[in-house]
Design an enzyme around this catalytic site. Structure first.
Site, PDB file in Angstrom:
ATOM      1  N   SER A 107       0.828  -1.211   0.000  1.00 57.52           N
ATOM      2  CA  SER A 107       0.000   0.000   0.000  1.00 57.52           C
ATOM      3  C   SER A 107       0.864   1.265   0.000  1.00 57.52           C
ATOM      4  CB  SER A 107      -0.871  -0.002   1.258  1.00 57.52           C
ATOM      5  OG  SER A 107      -1.396   1.275   1.519  1.00 57.52           O
ATOM      6  N   TYR A 130      -2.433   5.768  -4.443  1.00 60.66           N
ATOM      7  CA  TYR A 130      -3.550   6.713  -4.362  1.00 60.66           C
ATOM      8  C   TYR A 130      -3.112   7.967  -5.093  1.00 60.66           C
ATOM      9  CZ  TYR A 130      -5.884   4.113  -0.552  1.00 60.66           C
ATOM     10  OH  TYR A 130      -6.535   3.173   0.198  1.00 60.66           O
ATOM     11  N   THR A 156      -5.847   2.639  -6.848  1.00 59.31           N
ATOM     12  CA  THR A 156      -7.105   2.507  -6.094  1.00 59.31           C
ATOM     13  C   THR A 156      -7.983   3.706  -6.399  1.00 59.31           C
ATOM     14  OG1 THR A 156      -6.049   1.192  -4.382  1.00 59.31           O
ATOM     15  CG2 THR A 156      -8.094   2.299  -3.776  1.00 59.31           C
ATOM     16  N   LYS A 252      -8.333  -0.711  -8.962  1.00 58.77           N
ATOM     17  CA  LYS A 252      -8.935  -1.376  -7.796  1.00 58.77           C
ATOM     18  C   LYS A 252     -10.056  -0.517  -7.211  1.00 58.77           C
ATOM     19  CE  LYS A 252      -7.703  -3.059  -3.183  1.00 58.77           C
ATOM     20  NZ  LYS A 252      -8.234  -2.002  -2.319  1.00 58.77           N
ATOM     21  N   HIS A 276     -13.572  -1.882  -1.049  1.00 58.25           N
ATOM     22  CA  HIS A 276     -12.578  -1.537  -0.029  1.00 58.25           C
ATOM     23  C   HIS A 276     -12.876  -2.306   1.271  1.00 58.25           C
ATOM     24  CE1 HIS A 276      -9.411   1.685  -0.151  1.00 58.25           C
ATOM     25  NE2 HIS A 276      -9.299   1.348   1.107  1.00 58.25           N
TER      26      HIS A 276
HETATM   27  C1  FMN Z   1      -6.873  -2.393   7.582  1.00 58.80           C
HETATM   28  C2  FMN Z   1      -7.075  -2.210   6.111  1.00 58.80           C
HETATM   29  C3  FMN Z   1      -6.350  -1.255   5.436  1.00 58.80           C
HETATM   30  C4  FMN Z   1      -6.524  -1.075   4.059  1.00 58.80           C
HETATM   31  N1  FMN Z   1      -5.743  -0.179   3.379  1.00 58.80           N
HETATM   32  C5  FMN Z   1      -5.836  -0.087   2.036  1.00 58.80           C
HETATM   33  C6  FMN Z   1      -4.938   0.728   1.302  1.00 58.80           C
HETATM   34  O1  FMN Z   1      -4.050   1.361   1.857  1.00 58.80           O
HETATM   35  N2  FMN Z   1      -5.086   0.773  -0.050  1.00 58.80           N
HETATM   36  C7  FMN Z   1      -6.055   0.075  -0.708  1.00 58.80           C
HETATM   37  O2  FMN Z   1      -6.163   0.148  -1.927  1.00 58.80           O
HETATM   38  N3  FMN Z   1      -6.911  -0.719  -0.031  1.00 58.80           N
HETATM   39  C8  FMN Z   1      -6.813  -0.831   1.308  1.00 58.80           C
HETATM   40  N4  FMN Z   1      -7.657  -1.668   1.996  1.00 58.80           N
HETATM   41  C9  FMN Z   1      -8.640  -2.475   1.259  1.00 58.80           C
HETATM   42  C10 FMN Z   1      -8.041  -3.818   0.844  1.00 58.80           C
HETATM   43  O3  FMN Z   1      -7.054  -3.648  -0.140  1.00 58.80           O
HETATM   44  C11 FMN Z   1      -9.122  -4.757   0.285  1.00 58.80           C
HETATM   45  O4  FMN Z   1      -9.809  -4.111  -0.760  1.00 58.80           O
HETATM   46  C12 FMN Z   1     -10.101  -5.225   1.347  1.00 58.80           C
HETATM   47  O5  FMN Z   1      -9.445  -5.433   2.571  1.00 58.80           O
HETATM   48  C13 FMN Z   1     -10.790  -6.503   0.915  1.00 58.80           C
HETATM   49  O6  FMN Z   1     -11.710  -6.933   1.839  1.00 58.80           O
HETATM   50  P1  FMN Z   1     -11.380  -7.991   3.013  1.00 58.80           P
HETATM   51  O7  FMN Z   1     -10.656  -7.224   4.069  1.00 58.80           O
HETATM   52  O8  FMN Z   1     -12.739  -8.408   3.470  1.00 58.80           O
HETATM   53  O9  FMN Z   1     -10.547  -9.072   2.423  1.00 58.80           O
HETATM   54  C14 FMN Z   1      -7.492  -1.854   3.361  1.00 58.80           C
HETATM   55  C15 FMN Z   1      -8.216  -2.827   4.066  1.00 58.80           C
HETATM   56  C16 FMN Z   1      -8.019  -3.009   5.422  1.00 58.80           C
HETATM   57  C17 FMN Z   1      -8.807  -4.088   6.127  1.00 58.80           C
END
Ligand code: FMN
Length: 385
Positions: A107, A130, A156, A252, A276
């Site tokens: 990330s 981002y 994203t 994404k 997300h």
């Molecule tokens: C704690 C956390 C932080 C996240 N940070 C980002 C991020 O920095 N960039 C991003 O594109 N998605 C981020 N996401 C989304 C994840 O990439 C992903 O889309 C999502 O976690 C999928 O769902 P799941 O947690 O049920 O597997 C984050 C998700 C979580 C749980």
């Protein structure tokens, strides 16, 4: 405690190992968590057709994502603050992914930097971006990803502004984490975490060094995101990204068939059907419920990846049956990392892999690349709660 043999066990362990503010940062969704819950509930609602008397002795879980060979159709999703779940979390996650033979995505908002992860791995990883108001900074990040040999850029697109996860301000989540009267007992009960993370070398955003003066608590972090993330981004900005990044581009955060068509027209190599993890627009549909219409809209023009609620091999198989090429795991990865570090991530991948293999066989299938909606009993999930 007996060894964990499902993701729920790793989640239980994670809850005990990291302070509440960190655990709930991962474990919760935005606002009333309607979409967050739908992701799981709609996945569970699909049923498999149990088929018998089929030769299932030649199982293959291998596939490719964006041309990269993968031992299972799973990749690690980009997650911010990963290095607060376990010291050097992103480096360990990337190493586990490399060892298992699947992609790892770092990330923008990681604790370990692009260069840290590069130094911990010997195979290319993906970098998630981002778009910020300061395109000069984005250009720098893209150049750093190129220099690190990243094999795909994951842009994203579902966070022009940030949805509120209500627990975070209530828990006083701050970056870097601080010892306060409020969280002192919580932290004191987790001395290993405190020693390794609180007193460790990497405690703040590794890629943003020098960009982030004192964040001073989550309110300020949210304000920082609001002031830095660019809410004016439109499809025309993909051209700018493309001019800087000639490599594989993954978009994404696609949750609508019209946006999926636009992603194809804008030359995405892949898209991720994602809300997300239910952390942004509350009230949006679950990802599994829109997957079939997105796959149809894409019509094979780019790869369709999937995330949202994936916590087992069965979940992966359902998404593949509905047309996904592979699944990203967010929370599942963080639970495993928080619970047991690199070994935990390897264990989680192994659990998912074995579940996938058994479920594949019991639906009378042999190859993850050949499954189709016929292995499911319900082809559509109702949107009505
Ligand atoms: C704690 C956390 C932080 C996240 N940070 C980002 C991020 O920095 N960039 C991003 O594109 N998605 C981020 N996401 C989304 C994840 O990439 C992903 O889309 C999502 O976690 C999928 O769902 P799941 O947690 O049920 O597997 C984050 C998700 C979580 C749980």
């Amino acid at each position: 405690m007996p060894s964990p043999n499902c993701i729920a066990d790793l989640r239980d362990l994670a809850r005990r190992r990291v302070p509440r503010a960190i655990f709930e940062y991962a474990d919760r969704g935005s606002y009333d968590e309607v979409t967050f819950k739908r992701n799981r509930r709609d996945l569970e609602a699909f049923e498999f057709r149990q088929r018998v008397m089929v030769d299932v002795s030649k199982q293959s879980l291998k596939t490719t994502m964006l041309g990269e060979p993968c031992t299972i159709p799973v990749a690690i999703a980009p997650t911010g603050l990963t290095g607060l779940f376990h010291a050097n979390g992103e480096m360990l996650g990337a190493r586990a992914a490399e060892q298992y033979g699947i992609p790892f995505c770092l990330s923008t908002m990681s604790i370990c930097s692009i260069e840290d992860v590069r130094s911990a791995t010997s195979k290319p990883f993906w970098f998630q971006l981002y778009l910020m108001r300061d395109r000069g900074f984005n250009a720098e990040l893209i150049d750093r990803a190129k220099a690190a040999g990243c094999s795909a850029l994951v842009l994203t697109v579902d966070m022009p502004i940030q949805g509120l996860r209500r627990r975070d301000p209530k828990n006083g989540l701050s970056i870097p984490p601080r010892l306060t009267v409020r969280n002192a007992i919580d932290i004191a009960m987790r001395p290993t975490w405190a020693l390794k993370v609180l007193l460790g070398k990497r405690r703040t955003f590794g890629n943003l060094a020098g960009r982030m003066s004192n964040t001073g608590g989550l309110t300020t972090l949210s304000q920082w995101i609001a002031s830095q993330f660019d809410p004016t981004v439109t499809w025309k900005d993909i051209e700018w990204v493309r001019s800087r990044w000639p490599g594989k581009l993954i978009l994404k955060g696609i949750l609508d068939a019209d946006d999926a068509r636009l992603a194809c027209e804008n030359a995405a190599d892949a898209l991720v059907v994602s809300n997300h993890g239910g952390r942004q627009l509350d009230g949006a549909p679950s990802t599994i419920s829109v997957l079939p219409e997105v796959v149809e809209a894409v019509g094979g023009r780019c790869e369709v990846l999937f995330d949202g609620g994936v916590q087992s091999g069965q979940d992966v198989l359902k998404a593949l049956a509905l047309g996904a090429r592979g699944c990203l795991i967010g929370k599942t990865f963080l639970y495993a990392l928080a619970a047991m570090g690199e070994a935990g991530v390897l264990l989680a991948l192994d659990i998912i892999s074995k579940e996938l293999q058994v479920s594949l066989a019991l639906t009378g299938s042999n190859d993850v690349r050949e499954v189709n909606p016929n292995i499911l009993r319900r082809r559509a999930v109702s949107y009505i709660d």
